[in-house]
Design a protein around this motif. Sequence first.
Motif, PDB file in Angstrom:
ATOM      1  N   ALA A 195     -12.424 -16.682   8.137  1.00  0.00           N
ATOM      2  CA  ALA A 195     -12.039 -17.411   9.347  1.00  0.00           C
ATOM      3  C   ALA A 195     -10.528 -17.597   9.399  1.00  0.00           C
ATOM      4  O   ALA A 195      -9.918 -17.415  10.458  1.00  0.00           O
ATOM      5  N   LEU A 196      -9.920 -17.916   8.246  1.00  0.00           N
ATOM      6  CA  LEU A 196      -8.468 -18.117   8.225  1.00  0.00           C
ATOM      7  C   LEU A 196      -7.752 -16.831   8.603  1.00  0.00           C
ATOM      8  O   LEU A 196      -6.837 -16.823   9.443  1.00  0.00           O
ATOM      9  N   CYS A 208      -8.255 -16.020  12.218  1.00  0.00           N
ATOM     10  CA  CYS A 208      -7.484 -16.936  13.049  1.00  0.00           C
ATOM     11  C   CYS A 208      -6.015 -16.522  13.063  1.00  0.00           C
ATOM     12  O   CYS A 208      -5.380 -16.477  14.118  1.00  0.00           O
ATOM     13  N   THR A 229      -3.978 -15.078  16.210  1.00  0.00           N
ATOM     14  CA  THR A 229      -2.771 -15.756  16.677  1.00  0.00           C
ATOM     15  C   THR A 229      -1.615 -14.779  16.806  1.00  0.00           C
ATOM     16  O   THR A 229      -0.876 -14.776  17.790  1.00  0.00           O
ATOM     17  N   PHE A 257      -6.163 -25.049  12.774  1.00  0.00           N
ATOM     18  CA  PHE A 257      -7.082 -24.177  12.048  1.00  0.00           C
ATOM     19  C   PHE A 257      -8.443 -24.835  11.857  1.00  0.00           C
ATOM     20  O   PHE A 257      -9.484 -24.194  11.997  1.00  0.00           O
ATOM     21  N   PHE A 302     -10.777 -24.311  14.575  1.00  0.00           N
ATOM     22  CA  PHE A 302     -11.315 -22.947  14.641  1.00  0.00           C
ATOM     23  C   PHE A 302     -12.559 -22.791  13.770  1.00  0.00           C
ATOM     24  O   PHE A 302     -13.433 -21.986  14.084  1.00  0.00           O
ATOM     25  N   THR A 303     -12.647 -23.571  12.682  1.00  0.00           N
ATOM     26  CA  THR A 303     -13.805 -23.424  11.797  1.00  0.00           C
ATOM     27  C   THR A 303     -15.100 -23.883  12.455  1.00  0.00           C
ATOM     28  O   THR A 303     -16.181 -23.637  11.952  1.00  0.00           O
ATOM     29  N   GLN A 357     -20.354 -19.163  11.553  1.00  0.00           N
ATOM     30  CA  GLN A 357     -19.298 -20.134  11.788  1.00  0.00           C
ATOM     31  C   GLN A 357     -19.064 -20.812  10.450  1.00  0.00           C
ATOM     32  O   GLN A 357     -19.973 -20.853   9.615  1.00  0.00           O
ATOM     33  N   MET A 381      -1.906 -20.825  17.797  1.00  0.00           N
ATOM     34  CA  MET A 381      -3.241 -20.974  17.217  1.00  0.00           C
ATOM     35  C   MET A 381      -4.052 -21.962  18.046  1.00  0.00           C
ATOM     36  O   MET A 381      -5.236 -21.748  18.311  1.00  0.00           O
ATOM     37  N   VAL A 428      -5.411 -20.163  21.090  1.00  0.00           N
ATOM     38  CA  VAL A 428      -6.591 -19.362  20.785  1.00  0.00           C
ATOM     39  C   VAL A 428      -7.801 -20.268  20.578  1.00  0.00           C
ATOM     40  O   VAL A 428      -8.889 -20.030  21.116  1.00  0.00           O
ATOM     41  N   THR A 429      -7.599 -21.365  19.814  1.00  0.00           N
ATOM     42  CA  THR A 429      -8.710 -22.263  19.535  1.00  0.00           C
ATOM     43  C   THR A 429      -9.236 -22.907  20.803  1.00  0.00           C
ATOM     44  O   THR A 429     -10.448 -23.028  20.992  1.00  0.00           O
TER      45      THR A 429
END
Lengths: 427, 192
Positions: free
Chosen positions: A36-37, A40, A44, A110, A113-114, A140, A284, A287-288
């Motif tokens: 995920a990181l 992300c 970004t 971040f 986003f998780t 997820q 970021m 995007v999130t």
Amino acid sequence: MNLSAFQTAVESGQPYLADGVDTGDIILAVVKAVIALVLCLVATMLMVWFERKVVSRLQNRIGPNVAGPFGLLQTLADGIKAFFKEDNIPENADKFVFRLAPYLSLLPAFLTFTLIPLGGDFNDGKNWSVEIFGRETFLQVADVPVGVLFFLAMSSLGIYGIMLAGWSSGSKYPLLGSVRASAQAISYEAALGLALASVILVTGGLSMNEIVQTQAGAGFGGIIPNFNIIVTGFIPFAVFIIAGTAELNRPPFDLVEAEQELVGGFHTEYSGIRFALFFLSEFMNTVTMAAIVVTLFLGGPAGPAFLGESLGWFTGFIWFFVKLLLFLFMFVWFRATLPRFRYDQLMDLGWKFLIPLSLGWLLVLAGIRVARNGDLNVLDNAQADTILVITVAFAILLIGMAVLRGAMNNARRERLLDAGLDPAEVR
Amino acid sequence: MVDVVSFLIAAAIVLGGALGVVGFSNPVHAALSLIASFFGVAVVFIIQEAHFLALVQVVVYAGAIVVLFLFVIMLLGVDTATDLRTEPLVGQRALGLTFGAILLTLILGGLFLSGPGDERGAVALTGQQSVVQPVDDRSQIEQLGEDLFTRNILAFQATALLLTIATVGAVVLVRNEGGEDLVIDEPGSAAD
């Protein structure tokens, strides 16, 4: 962990915790977090490129085109450059807070986003989970039982990064920028939360997974998807988009970073990699936020039911990223076309328009739901009750608007008379 | 085991943050450690599986209230370090220590009188039997909502009334009646 914690884990939809935690589960969790990181960060990076490229095209320019094919590696080059730049800390700065602030704004971006379900298999009642190496899991990182609230908590924590960055710089313009930013974020958080409440109302749960599950499958007529944008009646979606854009401090709500007035806003004194961290967290967040909109209102990885699942669980990924791109393009389009708001216009829009609108809509939605379930029992059947609720709601809306209009006109008239204007001129 | 370790870490954060609030000479640093303390409390809530309360704790206290504190601190210009050796109100610290000691005694007494099969301490402190298990198997939000709108409806509405009064009060305060004239720059008001 004790037994009841396991039960909660199972109930809250984390099937991989059902029969105890072993090494494999821990590895799976770590792998998911790392993926995920990386996802992300890459998203970004590409978003920065995408924004620069699209804005350039909309302004008849070419945009980045030197580093890599189509200039794709431009962001990477900029990032590497930022690492080697001199890192200035102003003399007056509060050193500790100054160093802390960039991380405070990156972390919430971040963590949000998780929460996003990126894909999943909902055929044959599979509950959106997929099997990876013989383990059932969601696509997820964490299905927090109160995921929507977690999103709100993170967006309110993101304010601290901005606020403390401005304050700790020990200079006037960053402080002004940060005060504007936090005032804006706090104002629009209310509208954001109220728009969210409509989604929670129709879902009946707070977990992101639950929200996506209720949107899967066909809705009205078997063709129109069951997405919340339709179920909640578009208004909460529109409010969420506007409030979300303001929450992101993106144009047309970017007076926080108005170069012409504030030299650059809260990050004026930042340089080198610390500035790059702010830049990164801003994109970021974009995007999130787009991902959150897709999840809450457009069914996340769920596609229209009549198209089916031709590619298995990978279909979810494709749908998700198509929708995500749509909203990212919308954010860029906003930036390229809309002029900036003035501060008082910004506050008026938030407090006097978006909050009353979303609050009223929430009440109407709740009323309609009660009537439709047949719990109102005023007229003879549920359908008549529903029509009654809608009629009454619109009547109240019209009366309220008329009263407000009258009061505002009267107040304006009195103010003008007080200012010594000729009574004949004042209507 | 996991519970105990997480509790110890959370408790250390709560206490450390609380000490920081009192101990830091710079109000902004004090506010920051207040956030840390609130976070610790949220973690303790999560350990007890009160997910909703934990997140509300973060949204309302760590999110909204400390932001307002920081606003006031920054905009009033009191964000400079103060000398902690002088006492703003004489006798304040002695009084604080006394009441703190009384509270600690009460809590410790309650703790020692409670245990498996013994609820005297908990009952004496809170007036209620301790509730370890959820009341039923509905979701926490449902239970909380029903409780707010049935059993605690009076307190709920009193709070709503209080907030309304505060809002009206704020509006009255900024109305500027009888003071200097506000500059009017509305279209049509002709500033000539």
